[in-house]
Design an enzyme around this catalytic site. Structure first.
Site, PDB file in Angstrom:
ATOM      1  N   ASP A 148       1.051  -1.508  -0.139  1.00 34.27           N
ATOM      2  CA  ASP A 148      -0.182  -0.230   0.291  1.00 34.27           C
ATOM      3  C   ASP A 148       0.974   1.545   0.029  1.00 34.27           C
ATOM      4  O   ASP A 148       2.044   0.982   0.268  1.00 34.27           O
ATOM      5  CB  ASP A 148      -0.951   0.013   1.357  1.00 34.27           C
ATOM      6  CG  ASP A 148      -2.582   0.830   1.276  1.00 34.27           C
ATOM      7  OD1 ASP A 148      -2.205   1.422   0.071  1.00 34.27           O
ATOM      8  OD2 ASP A 148      -3.112   0.902   1.791  1.00 34.27           O
ATOM      9  N   ASP A 180     -10.580   1.685  -3.752  1.00 32.51           N
ATOM     10  CA  ASP A 180     -11.780   1.590  -2.444  1.00 32.51           C
ATOM     11  C   ASP A 180     -12.653   1.391  -2.209  1.00 32.51           C
ATOM     12  O   ASP A 180     -13.557   1.241  -1.959  1.00 32.51           O
ATOM     13  CB  ASP A 180     -10.822   2.880  -1.214  1.00 32.51           C
ATOM     14  CG  ASP A 180      -9.786   2.437  -0.703  1.00 32.51           C
ATOM     15  OD1 ASP A 180      -9.202   1.027  -1.144  1.00 32.51           O
ATOM     16  OD2 ASP A 180      -8.977   3.309   0.266  1.00 32.51           O
TER      17      ASP A 180
HETATM   18  C1  DGJ Z   1      -6.189   2.292   1.936  1.00 32.83           C
HETATM   19  C2  DGJ Z   1      -6.329   0.227   0.674  1.00 32.83           C
HETATM   20  O1  DGJ Z   1      -6.594   1.223  -0.472  1.00 32.83           O
HETATM   21  C3  DGJ Z   1      -7.185  -0.463   1.717  1.00 32.83           C
HETATM   22  O2  DGJ Z   1      -7.889  -0.947   0.690  1.00 32.83           O
HETATM   23  C4  DGJ Z   1      -6.886  -0.653   2.806  1.00 32.83           C
HETATM   24  O3  DGJ Z   1      -5.596  -1.342   2.694  1.00 32.83           O
HETATM   25  C5  DGJ Z   1      -6.338   0.950   3.581  1.00 32.83           C
HETATM   26  N1  DGJ Z   1      -5.379   1.516   3.273  1.00 32.83           N
HETATM   27  C6  DGJ Z   1      -5.472   0.227   4.975  1.00 32.83           C
HETATM   28  O4  DGJ Z   1      -4.941   1.277   5.676  1.00 32.83           O
END
Ligand code: DGJ
Length: 722
Positions: free
Chosen positions: A472, A542
């Site tokens: 991430d 997301d």
């Molecule tokens: C952002 C990501 O897009 C999510 O899927 C998740 O992993 C969060 N970060 C976790 O902090």
């Protein structure tokens, strides 16, 4: 595929699948563009030089009667009479900013040279054109790669200081492409968190149409992609020239409509906040630009990118292999979990075909929310008793693989790493830093910082049986400054940062070839070809609401193959939009990518388990189409109430069509849908209709999908050659 040079006419002919690229060395030694488009013969075509403009214009230095501003440049430069956007800007030791890059020699190399420290496409045949400014010794090597199976040309430039003095690069773009027209519509992909890569179209005008990033990341705001479309272009007809940068830091792409009716398309590293000292004998390599050409519409341009990336960019060990189908705990638990909770989520999907459990954020350091712990890649045993081993062994005992989340480039103030090494965080001495999500970024321009990250993460990966990693990246650089750079080199920061990212990717991904890596960036904010070189798939957004995903996946598919889009089925009401959609709809849309699940499954009953099992079986049945088929976009959710994607196997023996209707009506009018990409002469059995029809009938007479009443419904068709 071929690259030829005609000595008599001093013309280079590059031929790739269905495309020709032609330029010549003209009377003054300048690399002058002649043609890029559908395949043509190796004719003498200097008549295409299309001189424009008859006003008083400066001549080529010292050569009366010759004008740079009249030529279509392979590389444009400043100070010699061409007022279009320069591809390169230098400051010489005298302080003057002139350069005149003229032909020296060429090489044709069968093995595509890699770019040191940066990802790029492999394969093809490459022409390297050596240009030189004879006064200063500043040079540029222009690289052109063509492929016999993809209508794309890869371009990049290596700038060289062959002098004895330091030269400063103030701009160092990767390519320039001259096009003898300017009535284009410019298509770009804009967005933000939760709405990445939405389609944006604007007519070209005289002057510069430009997109960029100043974030030291390719970003969700504008993807490093631009397409010039003929005004009448549709998915199947008209011209489309697309360019995509294999680059993950601040970039710029520009299309300049000049007064004589031509367009100059160019770009690369953003020259905003950029300069680079090139010492005597030093070189500067720019990132690659992939340029696709289609005379059969936008769809063919996208398929050109998809094929090029699947064949020549994405890790061949994973690109066509069966993908993990994950259950990820993030939306199911956020930070609130322990071993029992995680076990119950994994146990509940046993036997459904979901084969990988991914433990997301919150397993390490002192991290119970997003304010602490980043940088401390040591398991939090208060939360996970027995360490990672307990949950990993449990997941493996269910016959599933185990995946783990990292955010390697970050640090929280409240972390052991920051307490020990506050200087590792990017920032300017005596100034407060900006927070984003309570975190800072680590200074990846510094070797010792990169070494720390690589060591800490590789330790976790070596000491535990981990099969999958989600990488991430949840914020962008603010204070572009490194304690490791001299005051005069600070404008090298953004590029050096991303070289640091590529370095740690090489050393973590490269050291763990058995692990499947997924990219992620606060959703899909770093979705670019350079990341795809390391990560065969990237979390698309997301926002996993099916309705919103139709737009995000439609836009993303302009350049990136379906196999690269990680798409999850999540709970309703959706956490981002609070919208409720059927699980069938959510699964059908998620199946148009690398599918997975992201919800608390611990309370799944038998019915949900069976439903999930059926969905997973359905995805596995269509997986090869998603991984390696040709995508045809059938309905555009930005322009209508419908969305439709069709994936067709390369041999055209199988295809799947997924259709989606946003809103229902009380009395829905007839909706005809026209599938694409089948073989007109083949016959296909369509199980949903229990009918066998000719490809020509299906595509020309169309189908009449019957959507269930209600909003956000999907209909699917399968086509099997009879
Ligand atoms: C952002 C990501 O897009 C999510 O899927 C998740 O992993 C969060 N970060 C976790 O902090």
């Amino acid at each position: 595929m071929s690259i030829k040079f005609n000595q008599n006419t001093q013309t280079f002919y590059l031929e790739g699948k269905n495309i020709s690229y032609v330029f010549r060395i003209n009377e003054v030694g300048f690399a002058e563009h002649l043609y890029f488009g559908k395949t043509i013969g190796e004719d003498e075509i200097s008549y295409l030089r299309c001189f424009g403009g008859r006003s008083c214009v400066p001549t080529v230095p010292g050569k009366d009667g010759f004008f740079y501003s009249h030529y279509a440049p392979e590389i444009s430069f400043f100070g010699t009479g061409d007022y279009r956007e320069p591809t390169v800007c230098v400051t010489n030791d005298l302080g003057d900013r002139l350069c005149e890059l003229l032909y020296e020699s060429y090489e044709i190399v069968p093995e595509k040279p890699a770019i040191k420290g940066m990802p790029s496409l492999k394969g093809g045949e490459t022409l390297v054109l050596h240009l030189l400014d004879k006064i200063t010794g500043f040079g540029a090597d222009l690289y052109y790669t063509v492929y016999d199976d993809c209508p794309v040309i890869a371009r990049r430039i290596v700038y060289k200081n062959n002098s004895k003095k330091t030269i400063r690069l103030d701009r160092a773009y990767s390519f320039a492409l001259s096009i003898p027209k300017s009535d284009f519509v410019c298509l770009t992909l804009e967005g933000a968190w939760g709405c990445e890569r939405h389609i944006q179209k604007a007519p070209m005008h005289k002057g510069v149409v430009s997109i960029d990033s100043k974030r030291t990341s390719s970003s969700a705001v504008l993807n490093p992609f631009m397409a010039l479309l003929s005004p009448d272009a549709t998915e199947e007809s008209g011209e489309a020239i697309g360019v995509n940068l294999v680059y993950s830091s601040s970039f710029v792409l520009k299309a300049e409509g000049s007064p004589d009716g031509k367009t100059l398309l160019l770009g690369g590293i953003n020259d905003f906040d950029f300069s680079w000292e090139l010492g005597a004998g030093e070189e500067f390599a720019t990132p690659e630009a992939v340029i696709a050409y289609s005379d059969n519409g936008i769809g063919q341009m996208s398929r050109a990118f998809h094929d090029a990336y699947r064949k020549y960019l994405i890790n061949p060990n994973f690109v066509n292999k069966e993908r993990p189908i994950v259950i990820n705990n993030w939306e199911g638990t956020y930070f609130d979990f322990d071993n029992d909770k995680l076990k119950s989520i994994a146990k509940a999907v046993e036997g459904t075909g979901i084969d990988t459990f991914v433990l997301d954020d919150g397993w390490f350091g002192k991290r119970n929310d997003d304010s602490s712990g980043l940088g401390d890649w040591v398991v939090n045993t208060r939360k996970l008793e027995g360490g990672l081993k307990t949950i990993i062994d449990y997941v493996h005992s269910l016959g599933m693989k185990f995946g783990l989340w990292f955010e390697p480039e970050m640090v929280n103030e409240d972390s052991d790493l920051f307490r020990a090494h506050p200087d590792y965080a990017i920032g300017v001495p005596n100034r407060a830093r900006c927070y984003t999500r309570h975190q800072y970024m680590l200074d990846l321009t510094r070797q010792e910082v990169r070494d720390y990250i690589v060591e800490a993460i590789n330790k976790v990966l070596k000491e535990n049986e981990i099969d999958y990693v989600k990488w991430d990246y949840n914020r962008n650089v603010t204070e572009s400054f490194s304690l490791g750079l001299s005051a005069s080199s600070q404008k090298e920061f953004a590029h050096r940062y991303v070289l640091g990212v590529y370095d740690i990717c090489e050393r973590i991904v490269g050291a763990n070839p058995h692990i499947f890596f997924e990219g992620c960036s606060s959703g899909g904010a770093r979705f670019d070809p350079a990341m795809l070189y390391y990560f065969p798939q990237i979390w698309t957004s997301d926002d996993s609401d099916a309705e919103e995903r139709t737009k995000i996946q439609y836009g993303t598919s302009m350049v990136y193959p379906l196999s690269t889009m990680s798409c999850h089925v999540s709970i309703v009401p959706n956490h981002q939009t609070h919208r409720v959609t059927d699980v069938k709809t959510r699964a059908d849309i998620a199946h148009l990518g690398a599918t997975g699940y992201e919800l608390d499954t611990s309370d799944f009953g038998d019915e949900q388990r069976l439903e999930t099992k059926a969905q997973v079986e359905e995805f596995r049945a269509m997986q090869n189409l998603v991984l390696s088929g040709d995508l045809y976009r059938i309905e555009n959710p930005f322009e209508s109430n419908f969305f439709g994607f069709m994936v067709v196997s390369k041999d055209k023996t199988r295809a799947d069509l997924t259709l989606y209707r946003r809103l229902t009506g009380a009395n829905n009018r007839i909706k005809l849908v026209f599938p694409k990409g089948l073989d007109e002469t083949k016959k296909y059995y369509i199980p949903e209709m229990d009918k066998t029809l000719c490809g020509s009938t299906i595509m020309n007479a169309g189908l009449v999908p019957e959507f269930e009443l209600g909003d956000f419904k999907t209909v699917k068709y399968h086509f099997i050659e009879k």
